[in-house]
Design an enzyme around this catalytic site. Structure first.
Site, PDB file in Angstrom:
ATOM      1  N   ASP A 183      50.766  34.354   4.218  1.00 45.14           N
ATOM      2  CA  ASP A 183      50.128  34.812   2.982  1.00 45.14           C
ATOM      3  C   ASP A 183      49.053  33.808   2.596  1.00 45.14           C
ATOM      4  O   ASP A 183      49.201  32.598   2.826  1.00 45.14           O
ATOM      5  CB  ASP A 183      51.157  34.938   1.854  1.00 45.14           C
ATOM      6  CG  ASP A 183      50.691  35.879   0.752  1.00 45.14           C
ATOM      7  OD1 ASP A 183      51.239  36.984   0.636  1.00 45.14           O
ATOM      8  OD2 ASP A 183      49.755  35.516   0.003  1.00 45.14           O
TER       9      ASP A 183
ATOM     10  N   LYS B 160      53.047  31.052  -3.101  1.00 43.12           N
ATOM     11  CA  LYS B 160      54.134  31.875  -2.573  1.00 43.12           C
ATOM     12  C   LYS B 160      54.747  31.234  -1.329  1.00 43.12           C
ATOM     13  O   LYS B 160      55.965  31.164  -1.179  1.00 43.12           O
ATOM     14  CB  LYS B 160      53.624  33.280  -2.213  1.00 43.12           C
ATOM     15  CG  LYS B 160      53.353  34.190  -3.389  1.00 43.12           C
ATOM     16  CD  LYS B 160      52.919  35.553  -2.887  1.00 43.12           C
ATOM     17  CE  LYS B 160      52.616  36.493  -4.050  1.00 43.12           C
ATOM     18  NZ  LYS B 160      52.161  37.823  -3.559  1.00 43.12           N
TER      19      LYS B 160
ATOM     20  N   LEU C 243      61.866  51.284   0.745  1.00 43.78           N
ATOM     21  CA  LEU C 243      62.735  50.344   0.055  1.00 43.78           C
ATOM     22  C   LEU C 243      62.786  50.656  -1.440  1.00 43.78           C
ATOM     23  O   LEU C 243      61.763  50.925  -2.055  1.00 43.78           O
ATOM     24  CB  LEU C 243      62.237  48.911   0.248  1.00 43.78           C
ATOM     25  CG  LEU C 243      62.027  48.431   1.683  1.00 43.78           C
ATOM     26  CD1 LEU C 243      61.570  46.980   1.685  1.00 43.78           C
ATOM     27  CD2 LEU C 243      63.296  48.596   2.515  1.00 43.78           C
TER      28      LEU C 243
ATOM     29  N   ASN D 298      57.862  60.113  -1.949  1.00 45.17           N
ATOM     30  CA  ASN D 298      57.822  59.590  -3.308  1.00 45.17           C
ATOM     31  C   ASN D 298      57.390  60.645  -4.311  1.00 45.17           C
ATOM     32  O   ASN D 298      57.887  60.693  -5.446  1.00 45.17           O
ATOM     33  CB  ASN D 298      56.901  58.376  -3.387  1.00 45.17           C
ATOM     34  CG  ASN D 298      57.587  57.108  -2.908  1.00 45.17           C
ATOM     35  OD1 ASN D 298      58.774  57.117  -2.576  1.00 45.17           O
ATOM     36  ND2 ASN D 298      56.856  56.015  -2.869  1.00 45.17           N
TER      37      ASN D 298
ATOM     38  N   PHE E 246      68.271  61.194  -8.468  1.00 41.97           N
ATOM     39  CA  PHE E 246      67.036  61.364  -9.233  1.00 41.97           C
ATOM     40  C   PHE E 246      67.090  62.545 -10.201  1.00 41.97           C
ATOM     41  O   PHE E 246      66.073  63.083 -10.580  1.00 41.97           O
ATOM     42  CB  PHE E 246      65.816  61.472  -8.306  1.00 41.97           C
ATOM     43  CG  PHE E 246      65.502  60.182  -7.603  1.00 41.97           C
ATOM     44  CD1 PHE E 246      64.575  59.296  -8.123  1.00 41.97           C
ATOM     45  CD2 PHE E 246      66.173  59.822  -6.443  1.00 41.97           C
ATOM     46  CE1 PHE E 246      64.310  58.085  -7.498  1.00 41.97           C
ATOM     47  CE2 PHE E 246      65.921  58.615  -5.807  1.00 41.97           C
ATOM     48  CZ  PHE E 246      64.985  57.741  -6.336  1.00 41.97           C
TER      49      PHE E 246
ATOM     50  N   GLY F 209      58.674  54.673 -13.396  1.00 45.46           N
ATOM     51  CA  GLY F 209      57.691  53.602 -13.502  1.00 45.46           C
ATOM     52  C   GLY F 209      57.699  52.806 -12.214  1.00 45.46           C
ATOM     53  O   GLY F 209      58.035  53.320 -11.151  1.00 45.46           O
TER      54      GLY F 209
ATOM     55  N   CYS G 132      55.564  51.860  -7.239  1.00 44.46           N
ATOM     56  CA  CYS G 132      55.402  52.860  -6.173  1.00 44.46           C
ATOM     57  C   CYS G 132      55.092  54.259  -6.694  1.00 44.46           C
ATOM     58  O   CYS G 132      54.036  54.818  -6.394  1.00 44.46           O
ATOM     59  CB  CYS G 132      56.657  52.897  -5.302  1.00 44.46           C
ATOM     60  SG  CYS G 132      56.910  51.408  -4.336  1.00 44.46           S
TER      61      CYS G 132
ATOM     62  N   LYS H 178      51.695  54.883  -8.624  1.00 47.88           N
ATOM     63  CA  LYS H 178      50.558  54.653  -7.725  1.00 47.88           C
ATOM     64  C   LYS H 178      50.475  55.707  -6.641  1.00 47.88           C
ATOM     65  O   LYS H 178      49.387  56.238  -6.347  1.00 47.88           O
ATOM     66  CB  LYS H 178      50.685  53.256  -7.108  1.00 47.88           C
ATOM     67  CG  LYS H 178      49.623  52.910  -6.082  1.00 47.88           C
ATOM     68  CD  LYS H 178      49.765  51.481  -5.595  1.00 47.88           C
ATOM     69  CE  LYS H 178      50.955  51.325  -4.664  1.00 47.88           C
ATOM     70  NZ  LYS H 178      50.736  51.954  -3.339  1.00 47.88           N
TER      71      LYS H 178
ATOM     72  N   ARG I  41      55.973  46.395 -13.700  1.00 43.20           N
ATOM     73  CA  ARG I  41      54.779  47.206 -13.463  1.00 43.20           C
ATOM     74  C   ARG I  41      55.051  48.662 -13.842  1.00 43.20           C
ATOM     75  O   ARG I  41      56.026  49.252 -13.421  1.00 43.20           O
ATOM     76  CB  ARG I  41      54.351  47.110 -11.996  1.00 43.20           C
ATOM     77  CG  ARG I  41      53.731  45.770 -11.630  1.00 43.20           C
ATOM     78  CD  ARG I  41      53.481  45.641 -10.151  1.00 43.20           C
ATOM     79  NE  ARG I  41      54.721  45.525  -9.380  1.00 43.20           N
ATOM     80  CZ  ARG I  41      54.774  45.343  -8.065  1.00 43.20           C
ATOM     81  NH1 ARG I  41      53.650  45.285  -7.369  1.00 43.20           N
ATOM     82  NH2 ARG I  41      55.939  45.237  -7.448  1.00 43.20           N
TER      83      ARG I  41
END
Length: 430
Positions: free
Chosen positions: A30, A35, A153, A208, A249, A257, A260, A263, A327
């Site tokens: 990275d 990090k 994930l 998703n 779900f 929220g 993932c 977006k 997020r």
């Protein structure tokens, strides 16, 4: 096998630890030196159950290491995973800046045959672009293959998902690449799907989008249940026992929220509109999710037409339990609306520290849930942390000023809470 992972974010770190656990020699790269320094010391910089312990374990076994030197890392490893972020642009399309930088970095330092695995969530056709970007940046003539291998994930159980996935989807045009990836994942007991790169990219987005659709669907049903005095959880249970539907779900609440779903829904909608094939159902899914916090606030304001100067305690800041990810957390949409109504807002979360921008707006965080609720006019539950089911609500009933609970995740037993003298309101409850 020697594996490099570019991007030590949530996905990259989890996958690196999981691959090291299955016997591979894994390097994490990275450009963020902070990090790398943290991970090298064995300190996980985000919260994910069980990941810290396994990170420490494989630093000790020497099967896991971290670096910020791309030249040596790319030269030394035969398989390279790309797990960098793809944040949304203002128009909903994904920003591929970091993907392109990773591809060009690979091209620049590639010195032998490589298999490049795109694990980031990327727009349709990006895997082919990655191949082109590597070719344009390389001076090395050795061959390479590019594979799309989407991740599935779930935050809060990411390590479990990495070690025991439902399926592995591989998109490539190379049998050799397919065989290599299947060798890497040979310990996994799940179906393997071989397909094209663009089909693998679509599989991630479609998965998703469908899960987001289930969430918005049950939230709309919950609104109708409110009108008829129906417990939406009874309806969800009756639906979920149909194996064509499934119960996952179908928990009514404040909406989805995280990093993932919002977006990925935006990106898929942008792609569809760009191709002149709008996804009408998915547009409504997004609209319902956007409106859900306002629907919930309206339920609060039916009991409290004015929230000015009310001491309101909000329980939960993370977008879901068992993670510190805030997020797109609905909690902050609720806080914003409460501040607009001139309320005094106190928050509690077992892990998340309230960002300074909200502290500067007058929001106060108290780390003990009993101290936080003392003197409250009303309590709002925004995250379904198990802690909020386990705390002593009888004790809290003695501490609060007003006996009102608005449960945005339907996690409490309504009848039990009412017996303690609370007025209880969930979503899809009478």
């Amino acid at each position: 096998m020697k594996i490099l992972i570019i991007g030590m974010g949530y996905v990259g770190t989890t996958m690196g630890v999981a691959l090291a656990n299955t016997g591979h020699e894994v390097s994490g790269l990275d450009v963020d030196k902070a990090k790398i320094e943290s991970l090298t010391k064995g300190i996980l910089y985000f919260h994910e159950p069980a990941l810290q312990e396994m990170l420490s374990k494989h630093l000790q076994t020497k099967r896991l290491s971290f670096t910020s030197d791309p030249k040596e890392a790319i030269k030394d490893n035969e398989v390279i995973f790309i797990t960098v972020g793809t944040p949304s642009l203002n128009n909903g399309n994904a920003d591929l800046t970091y993907i392109r930088q990773a591809a060009e970095m690979i091209g620049k330092y590639k010195n032998s045959k490589k298999i490049v695995v795109v694990k980031s969530t990327v727009p349709l056709g990006t895997t082919e672009n990655v191949k082109q970007w590597i070719e344009e940046a390389t001076k090395d003539s050795s061959p390479f293959d590019v594979v799309m291998n989407p991740e599935f994930l779930r935050e809060g159980r990411a390590l479990q998902d990495a070690l025991n996935p439902d399926r592995v989807v591989l998109g490539s045009h190379s049998d050799e690449a397919f065989n290599t990836l299947e060798q890497i994942y040979s310990n996994l007991n799940c179906p393997f799907i071989r397909t094209t790169p663009v089909a693998a990219e679509m599989t991630k987005y479609a998965s998703n989008a469908f899960l987001a659709t289930k969430i918005s669907f049950i939230n709309e049903i919950a609104r109708l249940c409110d009108q008829f005095g129906i417990h939406v959880q009874d309806v969800a249970k009756g639906m979920g026992l149909d194996d064509r539907i499934g119960g996952a779900f179908l928990q009514a609440g404040l909406g989805y929220g995280g990093s993932c779903f919002p977006k990925d829904v935006k990106e898929l909608l942008w792609t569809a509109d760009h191709r002149g094939c709008p996804l009408r159902i998915l547009k409504e899914v997004e609209r319902v999710n956007h409106d859900q916090p306002q629907y919930f606030i309206e339920k609060v304001m039916k009991e409290f037409p004015s929230l000015a100067d009310k001491r309101i305690v909000l329980l939960g800041l993370s977008f879901k339990p068992h993670t510190d990810d805030i997020r797109e957390s609905v909690s902050f949409s609720i806080i914003k609306k409460l501040l607009q109504e001139k309320a005094n807002v106190i928050v509690h979360d077992p892990i998340v520290k309230l960002p300074n921008e909200w502290v500067n707006k007058g929001v106060k965080q108290i780390n003990d849930p009993y101290e936080a609720t003392e003197g409250a006019d009303l309590i709002i539950i925004c995250t379904d942390w198990p802690l909020y089911q386990e705390i002593d609500w009888a004790k809290i009933s003695e501490l609060v000023k007003g006996h009102y609970i608005f449960d945005g995740r339907n996690i409490l037993e309504a009848d039990c809470i009412k017996k303690l003298g609370f007025t209880y309101e969930g979503i899809g409850y009478d």
